[in-house]
Write a protein that holds these residues in place. Structure first.
Motif, PDB file in Angstrom:
ATOM      1  N   ASN A  92       0.943  -1.283   0.239  1.00 44.68           N
ATOM      2  CA  ASN A  92      -0.075   0.659  -0.389  1.00 44.68           C
ATOM      3  C   ASN A  92       0.720   0.928  -0.363  1.00 44.68           C
ATOM      4  OD1 ASN A  92      -2.114  -1.523   0.074  1.00 44.68           O
ATOM      5  ND2 ASN A  92      -2.257  -1.375   2.164  1.00 44.68           N
ATOM      6  N   ARG A  93       0.070   2.083  -1.229  1.00 44.46           N
ATOM      7  CA  ARG A  93       1.416   3.234  -1.225  1.00 44.46           C
ATOM      8  C   ARG A  93       0.570   4.767  -0.376  1.00 44.46           C
ATOM      9  NH1 ARG A  93       5.437   2.227  -4.468  1.00 44.46           N
ATOM     10  NH2 ARG A  93       5.766   3.974  -4.658  1.00 44.46           N
ATOM     11  N   THR A  94      -0.274   4.447  -0.224  1.00 42.34           N
ATOM     12  CA  THR A  94      -0.551   5.539   0.829  1.00 42.34           C
ATOM     13  C   THR A  94      -1.084   5.468   1.802  1.00 42.34           C
ATOM     14  OG1 THR A  94      -2.209   6.322  -0.583  1.00 42.34           O
ATOM     15  CG2 THR A  94      -2.926   7.003   0.633  1.00 42.34           C
ATOM     16  N   ALA A  95      -0.657   5.833   3.576  1.00 42.92           N
ATOM     17  CA  ALA A  95      -1.392   6.019   4.635  1.00 42.92           C
ATOM     18  C   ALA A  95      -1.518   6.975   5.334  1.00 42.92           C
ATOM     19  CB  ALA A  95       0.615   6.389   5.772  1.00 42.92           C
ATOM     20  N   ILE A  96      -2.885   6.277   5.935  1.00 49.45           N
ATOM     21  CA  ILE A  96      -4.196   7.799   7.027  1.00 49.45           C
ATOM     22  C   ILE A  96      -3.115   7.425   8.032  1.00 49.45           C
ATOM     23  CG2 ILE A  96      -6.178   8.068   7.031  1.00 49.45           C
ATOM     24  CD1 ILE A  96      -6.218   6.083   5.123  1.00 49.45           C
ATOM     25  N   VAL A  97      -2.846   9.048   8.316  1.00 53.32           N
ATOM     26  CA  VAL A  97      -1.898   9.284   9.693  1.00 53.32           C
ATOM     27  C   VAL A  97      -2.898  10.252  10.470  1.00 53.32           C
ATOM     28  CG1 VAL A  97       0.033   9.985  10.043  1.00 53.32           C
ATOM     29  CG2 VAL A  97       0.108   9.517   8.477  1.00 53.32           C
ATOM     30  N   ARG A  98      -3.157   9.249  12.128  1.00 55.08           N
ATOM     31  CA  ARG A  98      -3.790  10.580  12.635  1.00 55.08           C
ATOM     32  C   ARG A  98      -2.602  10.740  13.428  1.00 55.08           C
ATOM     33  NH1 ARG A  98      -9.145   9.586  14.476  1.00 55.08           N
ATOM     34  NH2 ARG A  98     -10.370   9.805  12.807  1.00 55.08           N
ATOM     35  N   GLY A  99      -2.962  11.660  14.710  1.00 57.08           N
ATOM     36  CA  GLY A  99      -1.917  12.531  15.518  1.00 57.08           C
ATOM     37  C   GLY A  99      -1.522  10.888  16.536  1.00 57.08           C
ATOM     38  N   ARG A 100      -2.461   9.763  16.643  1.00 56.34           N
ATOM     39  CA  ARG A 100      -1.494   8.314  17.444  1.00 56.34           C
ATOM     40  C   ARG A 100      -2.393   7.442  16.839  1.00 56.34           C
ATOM     41  NH1 ARG A 100      -2.757  10.504  22.984  1.00 56.34           N
ATOM     42  NH2 ARG A 100      -3.513  12.048  22.561  1.00 56.34           N
ATOM     43  N   GLY A 101      -1.902   6.386  17.708  1.00 56.75           N
ATOM     44  CA  GLY A 101      -2.854   5.272  17.399  1.00 56.75           C
ATOM     45  C   GLY A 101      -2.211   4.520  15.547  1.00 56.75           C
ATOM     46  N   THR A 105      -3.269   1.859   5.656  1.00 57.18           N
ATOM     47  CA  THR A 105      -2.070   2.587   4.808  1.00 57.18           C
ATOM     48  C   THR A 105      -3.396   1.307   3.826  1.00 57.18           C
ATOM     49  OG1 THR A 105      -1.425  -0.027   4.858  1.00 57.18           O
ATOM     50  CG2 THR A 105      -0.073   1.656   4.978  1.00 57.18           C
ATOM     51  N   GLU A 106      -3.499   2.190   1.999  1.00 53.77           N
ATOM     52  CA  GLU A 106      -4.131   1.646   1.125  1.00 53.77           C
ATOM     53  C   GLU A 106      -3.201   1.825   0.132  1.00 53.77           C
ATOM     54  OE1 GLU A 106      -8.042   4.123   2.113  1.00 53.77           O
ATOM     55  OE2 GLU A 106      -7.088   5.284   0.573  1.00 53.77           O
ATOM     56  N   ASP A 107      -4.804   1.437  -1.048  1.00 55.37           N
ATOM     57  CA  ASP A 107      -3.877   1.918  -2.465  1.00 55.37           C
ATOM     58  C   ASP A 107      -3.053   1.105  -2.858  1.00 55.37           C
ATOM     59  OD1 ASP A 107      -6.286   3.370  -2.882  1.00 55.37           O
ATOM     60  OD2 ASP A 107      -5.166   5.003  -2.219  1.00 55.37           O
ATOM     61  N   SER A 108      -2.473   0.047  -2.618  1.00 58.32           N
ATOM     62  CA  SER A 108      -1.380  -0.589  -3.370  1.00 58.32           C
ATOM     63  C   SER A 108      -2.263  -0.424  -5.572  1.00 58.32           C
ATOM     64  CB  SER A 108      -1.316  -1.572  -3.263  1.00 58.32           C
ATOM     65  OG  SER A 108      -2.397  -2.776  -4.321  1.00 58.32           O
ATOM     66  N   ARG A 109      -1.228  -0.717  -6.015  1.00 56.55           N
ATOM     67  CA  ARG A 109      -0.720   0.143  -7.467  1.00 56.55           C
ATOM     68  C   ARG A 109      -1.674  -1.527  -7.791  1.00 56.55           C
ATOM     69  NH1 ARG A 109       5.520   1.404  -8.284  1.00 56.55           N
ATOM     70  NH2 ARG A 109       5.060   3.305  -8.057  1.00 56.55           N
TER      71      ARG A 109
END
Lengths: 477, 264
Positions: A92-101, A105-109
């Motif tokens: 997966n090439r997209t990481a969904i970042v929050r301040g903690r936790g 990840t998502e969106d592999s090619r």
């Protein structure tokens, strides 16, 4: 005498119809690999830039930093990825970042282009691994047995020709003839990169050259192997069948079986098992959080702003405790899983290294920065960004995002003092910390590849020596 | 490697008690002795498994004798093979050569392998013309050559080495009558050039036509050896059949089987 044999070998090889047909096919595939790789890189670069723009666009209209729950960061494409894709298409090439936790990840090619998940992309590594190794076998299997069948072996050795000179000439001639012609094709392929707007840094050029050298070493392994097999057999048909069987074993069977054996020997808990354990703890922590909320008591004045601030601080402290406990479990589970996975991977790789195809894949993927470490590196960089993002949000809002409850205060709106009668100002996304998605350094790419390059060199020597020794005992009649 | 000077007082080819017993017990050659002088054609006649090719293979050091010696100009072939092979040329049965090379390229390669590295194209073409290959085919790949044309290339390779002895293993098998006749004429001219020629064949008529000495071999032994003069007026075919029949009646097989399974 050696020169005569080498020259004859090169002329005989390059003049054969078999060479013309197989080489033409290989040349087309090599050029295609470079062209498709360059085109794909341009496409991935455009997608990456579009994703970044979309990410910023999605923040448009937000006038309060507290509304920014999460931010997306993206793994940037690297030029060499398109030539040696390794795991770059699978992760997966997209990481969904929050301040903690946790960081989902998502969106592999392959998620974007699922059809390629079935047929895989044709890249330079695939051409080397499958096509050129087959090419080496097709041109090497009758090196000795074919000469015996044609009667030219007897005719040659009716002269004062030492056996060692003959076999050395054969090996050198075949290797030189084939590798030089391949290098010409590869050089043409490399020219496609700048023509299609791919810009490589100096280090990337060196890495690309090392990838090609590794590929040629791998090609040499199959060439010397097929000549070795030819030196052990007296019929070309037998030599071809044995070579083909060994090729199938090396390319498909050994790596697959090694991974299966390693998986049976070392068990790694699945991500579902870990998620279940985390979820169980999460429920327990949520209950504790609720319980903790019941104990909140206002201190001092009942000013609403002060009250809100005290409540946010209290929630933050509860979140910190909850986060600490979750982190503790997570890191324990992750560490255990990571250790087991590492053991399993090492075992699988070491078993699979019986096949030179494994060494090629490992070395080239390290050099191109698409080895398994790419996934871990992206995870590490995401965590690093998470810390920076958390600190940034704490500074902006007075609390970290990613907690269970977030109470909105008016303090953080528009990035400054809020006045009720003023139009809320949008947040300035330029203030956000920038993700540091650095690519692998030269040493990080080259050092782990050296072991496998050394293995390929050793295989070349072993099969060269094997062919040499086998031919010294070959029945010339 | 510098070429040895030839001692003309020695036979060009000499087999002394040449014996070859394979590991499985098969006796392929049993104390075979003969010699071939310069300007002589020595023909070994015999069926499959008689030991003709085994003898040639020992001269070429493709196999080592169990006992006895094969000498080329006095050099023992299995002791000093590289030295010995300077003095021999070889023509095998069913020469395929390199199909991707032209006749000229094939000849050039084998000439250089035989130590003739300075021959010009004209000199090489002259050899091809001598064996009957017309100029228009000199630059054609051997892929399209008939067996007869390939055999002529093989002879050209033997001639271009200019060795004092020539070994021929079933050279006429599969040749059409015209090619066979041309081949015989060529061998005669080589004999006239003082070459020692050792030829194995099944072909009694060709043997009769060109041999100075005929040896009939069976089960690893020479069962008859006569000079051309002694054969004058005799029917060689009848003689061959009589000797073979006699050999079958009288030869005891010490190994329990004929030497099938090995090259003869």
């Amino acid at each position: 005498m050696l020169g005569i044999i080498v020259e004859k070998e090169i002329r005989d090889l390059l003049g054969s119809t078999k060479f013309a047909i197989t080489f033409a096919a290989c040349a087309v595939l090599v050029l295609l690999a470079f062209y498709v790789g360059a085109a794909r890189h341009n496409l991935h670069q455009a997608r990456y830039e579009a994703s970044q723009t979309e990410n910023l666009r999605s923040m448009k209209g937000i006038s309060d930093w507290q509304e920014l729950d999460e931010i997306r960061i993206f793994l940037p494409p690297q030029p060499l990825e398109s030539l040696v894709s390794g795991v770059s298409n699978d992760i997966n090439r997209t990481a969904i970042v929050r301040g903690r936790g946790d960081i989902p990840t998502e969106d592999s090619r392959y998620n974007e282009d699922p059809v390629f998940a079935i047929f895989r992309f044709i890249d330079l590594e695939f051409i080397f691994k499958v096509v050129l190794s087959l090419f080496a076998i097709l041109l090497g299997y009758d090196a000795i047995s074919g000469e015996k069948e044609r009667g030219t072996l007897r005719l040659s050795f009716a002269n004062s020709l030492p056996r060692r000179t003959y076999i050395a000439g054969k090996l050198i001639g075949a290797f030189l003839g084939l590798t030089v012609s391949l290098m010409v094709t590869i050089a043409l392929g490399i020219l496609i990169l700048p023509l299609m707007g791919i810009v490589l840094s100096g280090q990337e050029w060196i890495k690309l050259i090392l990838v090609i050298i590794t590929g040629l070493l791998y090609f040499g392994v199959f060439l010397t192997l097929s000549i070795f097999i030819s030196s052990l057999t007296y019929r070309s048909a037998n030599s071809f069948l044995i070579s083909l069987a060994v090729w199938v074993m090396c390319i498909y069977i050994i790596p697959g079986v090694s991974v299966l054996m390693a998986a049976r020997s070392v068990e790694v808990p699945s991500s579902d098992e870990i998620a279940y354990k985390k979820s169980t703890l999460g429920i327990q922590l949520a209950e504790e959080f609720d319980e903790g909320m019941n104990h909140f008591a206002v201190k001092g004045s009942a000013d609403p702003e002060e009250l809100m601030s005290q409540l946010n601080s209290y929630i933050d402290s509860l979140n910190d405790v909850r986060d600490m406990k979750m982190q503790s479990l997570s890191s324990r589970l992750n560490e255990d899983r990571s250790n087991r996975r590492q053991t399993q991977e090492n075992l699988a790789f070491n078993l699979a290294r019986i096949s030179p195809a494994t060494s090629l894949s490992l070395a080239t993927s390290h050099l191109a920065g698409t080895s398994l470490t790419l996934k871990n590196r992206f995870a590490d960089q995401s965590r690093e960004y998470q810390r920076a993002f958390g600190e940034f949000m704490l500074e902006k809002t007075g609390m970290n995002t990613g907690g269970m409850i977030k109470l909105r205060t008016s303090k953080s709106c528009g990035g400054g003092d809020d006045k009720e009668d003023e139009e809320p100002q949008p947040i300035n996304t330029e203030e956000l910390p920038k993700p540091m998605m650095s690519s692998f350094t030269f040493a990080e790419s080259v050092n782990p590849a050296l072991t496998d390059i050394a293995i390929l060199i050793i295989y070349n020597f072993v099969f060269f020596a094997g062919a040499f020794i086998a031919f010294l005992r070959y029945d010339l009649r | 490697m510098t070429k040895d000077l030839i001692d003309n007082t020695l036979p060009a080819l000499e087999a002394t008690n040449l014996t070859k017993k394979y590991e499985d017990g098969v006796l392929a050659l049993d104390k075979v002795s003969f010699s071939v002088n310069r300007g002589e054609i020595f023909v070994m006649l015999g069926g499959n498994g008689a030991g003709k090719t085994t003898a040639i293979n020992i001269f070429l050091n493709f196999i080592e004798p169990t006992s006895g010696e094969a000498k080329i100009n006095g050099i023992v072939s299995h002791r000093e093979p590289l030295r010995a092979k300077q003095h021999i040329a070889f023509v095998s049965e069913n020469v395929m050569l390199y199909p991707n090379f032209t006749a000229l390229q094939n000849l050039d390669f084998f000439a250089r392998l035989g130590g003739k590295q300075d021959l010009t194209r004209d000199e090489l073409q002259a050899v091809l013309l001598r064996v009957g290959l017309q100029e228009e085919v000199h630059h054609k790949r051997l892929k399209g050559f008939s067996k007869g044309m390939r055999q002529k290339c093989g002879i050209a390779i033997a001639i271009v080495k200019d060795a004092s002895a020539i070994l021929l293993d079933e050279p006429t098998s599969g040749l059409d009558p015209k090619a066979g006749r041309d081949f015989v004429e060529l061998l005669k001219t080589l004999r006239d050039e003082n070459k020692a020629i050792l030829m194995s064949t099944h072909d009694i008529f060709r043997a009769r036509e060109i041999a100075d000495t005929v040896a009939i071999m069976d089960r690893g032994k020479i069962i008859m050896q006569q000079a051309a003069g002694e054969l004058a007026g005799k029917d060689l075919e009848n003689l061959y059949m009589q000797y073979m029949a006699g050999s079958n009646n009288h030869t005891t097989n010490t190994t329990g089987g004929v030497n099938a399974g090995h090259n003869s």
